[in-house]
Design a protein around this motif. Structure first.
Motif, short mmCIF file in Angstrom:
data_model
loop_
_atom_site.label_atom_id
_atom_site.label_comp_id
_atom_site.label_asym_id
_atom_site.label_seq_id
_atom_site.Cartn_x
_atom_site.Cartn_y
_atom_site.Cartn_z
N GLN A 170 2.81 7.06 -5.10
CA GLN A 170 2.18 7.54 -6.33
C GLN A 170 1.28 8.73 -6.05
O GLN A 170 1.31 9.73 -6.78
CB GLN A 170 1.37 6.43 -6.98
CG GLN A 170 2.21 5.31 -7.58
CD GLN A 170 1.36 4.18 -8.11
OE1 GLN A 170 0.60 3.56 -7.36
NE2 GLN A 170 1.47 3.90 -9.39
N GLY A 171 0.46 8.63 -5.01
CA GLY A 171 -0.51 9.69 -4.72
C GLY A 171 0.11 10.96 -4.16
O GLY A 171 -0.36 12.07 -4.46
N VAL A 172 1.17 10.82 -3.36
CA VAL A 172 1.75 11.97 -2.67
C VAL A 172 2.89 12.60 -3.46
O VAL A 172 3.12 13.81 -3.38
CB VAL A 172 2.23 11.56 -1.26
CG1 VAL A 172 2.93 12.71 -0.56
CG2 VAL A 172 1.06 11.07 -0.42
N GLU A 188 0.81 -1.21 0.00
CA GLU A 188 0.00 0.00 0.00
C GLU A 188 0.85 1.27 0.00
O GLU A 188 0.40 2.34 -0.42
CB GLU A 188 -0.97 0.03 1.19
CG GLU A 188 -0.31 -0.03 2.56
CD GLU A 188 -0.17 -1.45 3.09
OE1 GLU A 188 -0.07 -1.62 4.31
OE2 GLU A 188 -0.17 -2.39 2.27
N ASN A 189 2.10 1.15 0.48
CA ASN A 189 2.97 2.32 0.49
C ASN A 189 3.42 2.73 -0.91
O ASN A 189 3.77 3.89 -1.14
CB ASN A 189 4.20 2.06 1.37
CG ASN A 189 3.85 2.04 2.85
OD1 ASN A 189 2.83 2.60 3.25
ND2 ASN A 189 4.67 1.40 3.65
N GLY A 225 1.37 2.76 -3.43
CA GLY A 225 0.26 3.62 -3.82
C GLY A 225 0.36 4.99 -3.18
O GLY A 225 0.00 6.00 -3.80
N ARG A 226 0.86 5.05 -1.95
CA ARG A 226 1.02 6.34 -1.29
C ARG A 226 2.08 7.19 -1.97
O ARG A 226 1.93 8.40 -2.10
CB ARG A 226 1.38 6.12 0.18
CG ARG A 226 0.25 5.49 1.01
CD ARG A 226 0.53 5.56 2.50
NE ARG A 226 -0.56 4.97 3.25
CZ ARG A 226 -0.51 3.79 3.87
NH1 ARG A 226 0.60 3.06 3.81
NH2 ARG A 226 -1.55 3.34 4.55
#
Length: 251
Positions: free
Chosen positions: A173-175, A167-168, A170-171
């Motif tokens: 990518q998002g941040v 999940e990190n 994805g973080r």
């Protein structure tokens, strides 16, 4: 060295063959939605940008975004999955395959997938845009896409190497990834930024990718500063990817 890298690349491409259709359908949906919403839906409300129709202005950026994002996704998730789930990396280490082979192979896989997805999006977008460009412009455009995909592949390899929880990724990518992409002028000209902020924005590698690629494709112009930024960033990111991977594996 390259023989081992080609072996790893070939294995990843063989795996991709089994899901290439679903991969392409999934990746085309997002940039095409953005293109239809902004380029087509708002074209009657947004004036031409520097003499270029708005739908055409955003097209190169969306294609570039698809290519580099796919390069990051493939490198980061593939490296994490092969390191944490399948333990393929451990199997590689007991063969004559070197650290350089593994990193270069993963970078090549990310670049290849990015190129395939970028081409797919380009075909769909240019079906909506009656624009034809000289072949020389296309070659210079590919220079920026190649360097950008290499940078994002290296960054993805680093993330897939050091991140323990999926999940990190994805973080990150998002941040980090998504803000850098959208700050780089995909949907608006860089002249929209205040004069004080413009030098910092132009120094971003993502700006060099997207703005440089747009200038190359639409005008046939190669910005020397953008090229230098990408070459230096690609070299540094590759060295860092090899160093991080080697340190992680040996540790």
């Amino acid at each position: 060295m390259f023989r081992g890298a080609l072996t790893i690349w070939g294995r990843d491409m063989w795996v991709l063959r089994r899901s290439v259709f679903s991969e392409l359908v999934a990746v085309i949906a997002y940039p095409i939605t953005l293109y239809l919403a902004f380029g087509v839906g708002l074209r009657g409300y947004i004036a031409d940008v520097d003499g270029i129709p708005y739908a055409l202005f955003i097209a190169p950026g969306l294609i570039s975004m698809t290519a580099v994002s796919a390069a990051f996704d493939e490198s980061s998730w593939s490296m994490w999955f092969h390191r944490k789930v399948q333990r393929t990396i451990e199997e590689y280490r007991v063969t004559p395959i070197t650290v350089y082979d593994i990193v270069i192979g993963k970078i090549m896989s990310g670049f290849s997938l990015g190129a395939i997805k970028g081409i797919a999006v380009a075909i769909v977008i240019f079906l909506f845009t009656p624009f034809r460009f000289p072949f020389a412009h296309f070659l210079t455009y590919l220079l920026f896409i190649a360097l950008g995909s290499m940078i994002f592949s290296c960054v993805g390899t680093i993330c897939g190497t050091v991140i323990e929880k999926p999940e990190n990724i994805g973080r990150v990518q998002g941040v980090v990834i998504v803000p850098l992409i959208f700050m780089s002028g995909i949907f608006f000209p860089l002249s929209s930024y205040p004069e004080t902020a413009l030098p910092f924005v132009r120094a971003l590698p993502t700006t060099a990718i997207f703005e440089g690629a747009r200038l190359a494709l639409l005008r046939g112009f190669i910005d020397a500063q953008f090229c230098l930024t990408l070459v230096v960033t690609a070299a540094v990111s590759f060295v860092l990817a090899v160093w991080v991977f080697n340190r992680k594996i040996e540790g």
